[in-house]
Design a protein around this motif. Structure first.
Motif, short mmCIF file in Angstrom:
data_model
loop_
_atom_site.label_atom_id
_atom_site.label_comp_id
_atom_site.label_asym_id
_atom_site.label_seq_id
_atom_site.Cartn_x
_atom_site.Cartn_y
_atom_site.Cartn_z
N SER A 94 5.91 15.15 9.58
CA SER A 94 6.94 13.54 10.16
C SER A 94 8.07 13.58 10.59
O SER A 94 8.87 15.05 9.82
CB SER A 94 6.43 12.65 9.43
N ALA A 95 8.91 13.12 10.91
CA ALA A 95 10.67 12.61 10.55
C ALA A 95 11.08 13.01 9.44
O ALA A 95 12.04 13.91 8.83
CB ALA A 95 11.07 11.85 11.67
N LEU A 96 10.30 11.88 8.47
CA LEU A 96 10.54 12.15 6.85
C LEU A 96 10.99 13.89 6.30
O LEU A 96 11.29 14.23 6.13
CB LEU A 96 9.36 11.77 5.94
N ASP A 97 9.46 14.49 7.19
CA ASP A 97 9.11 16.00 6.66
C ASP A 97 10.64 17.17 6.74
O ASP A 97 11.08 17.82 6.60
CB ASP A 97 8.08 16.76 7.13
N ALA A 98 11.21 17.38 8.48
CA ALA A 98 11.89 17.84 8.83
C ALA A 98 13.31 16.83 7.94
O ALA A 98 14.17 17.73 7.76
CB ALA A 98 12.28 16.77 9.97
N GLU A 99 13.48 16.06 6.95
CA GLU A 99 14.65 15.16 7.00
C GLU A 99 14.73 16.33 5.69
O GLU A 99 15.82 16.58 4.84
CB GLU A 99 15.22 13.74 6.57
N ARG A 100 13.48 15.99 4.97
CA ARG A 100 13.50 16.81 3.39
C ARG A 100 13.66 18.36 3.42
O ARG A 100 14.64 18.56 2.51
CB ARG A 100 11.27 16.15 3.17
N PRO B 119 0.70 -1.24 -0.09
CA PRO B 119 -0.07 0.09 -0.04
C PRO B 119 0.45 1.57 -0.02
O PRO B 119 2.25 1.03 0.71
CB PRO B 119 -0.91 0.31 1.25
N PHE B 120 0.56 2.48 -0.94
CA PHE B 120 1.59 3.72 -0.61
C PHE B 120 0.92 3.96 0.65
O PHE B 120 -0.42 4.67 1.21
CB PHE B 120 0.78 4.23 -2.17
N THR B 121 0.79 4.90 1.29
CA THR B 121 0.92 5.90 2.20
C THR B 121 2.14 6.79 1.99
O THR B 121 2.59 7.39 1.58
CB THR B 121 2.45 5.08 3.28
N VAL B 122 1.14 8.31 2.59
CA VAL B 122 2.05 9.54 2.15
C VAL B 122 2.10 9.87 4.21
O VAL B 122 1.31 9.65 4.88
CB VAL B 122 0.88 10.20 1.92
N PRO B 123 3.37 10.92 3.36
CA PRO B 123 3.68 11.06 5.22
C PRO B 123 2.92 11.78 5.84
O PRO B 123 2.53 12.51 5.42
CB PRO B 123 5.15 11.35 4.65
N GLU B 124 2.35 12.24 6.83
CA GLU B 124 1.86 12.83 7.98
C GLU B 124 2.69 13.79 8.32
O GLU B 124 4.03 14.00 8.05
CB GLU B 124 1.65 12.99 9.19
N ALA B 125 1.99 15.44 7.88
CA ALA B 125 2.88 16.61 7.76
C ALA B 125 3.35 16.73 9.38
O ALA B 125 3.11 16.06 10.37
CB ALA B 125 1.67 17.78 7.68
#
Length: 86
Positions: free
Chosen positions: A48-54, A40-46
């Motif tokens: 999230s740690a991934l948003d901070a890394e990006r 399943p494709f999941t969209v990272p939540e606003a």
């Protein structure tokens, strides 16, 4: 995660994608050996740690773009300078 033979997957792709979407996913087998996964494709939540890394990566890239990139003594500061031919 359920495993599916390639022959079965080929005939029922839409149904299997719906099943993968509702569960953990599916493993596709060819001659009994795993060759692919449908997950399943999941969209990272606003926030999230991934948003901070990006955001950190974007900031670093912007810094490099604003200040140019050092190439062994020759500094390229702009696209025009990169393609300037003397």
């Amino acid at each position: 995660m359920r495993q599916v033979q390639l022959r079965e997957e080929d005939k029922q792709l839409a149904a299997l994608i719906a099943e993968a979407e509702a569960a953990e996913g599916l493993t596709i087998l060819r001659a009994g050996k795993p060759v692919a996964k449908i997950i399943p494709f999941t969209v990272p939540e606003a926030g999230s740690a991934l948003d901070a890394e990006r955001e950190a990566a974007r900031t670093e890239l912007r810094r490099i773009m604003d200040h140019g990139y050092e190439l062994g003594g020759y500094r390229i500061a702009s696209r025009d300078e990169l393609y300037d031919r003397d």
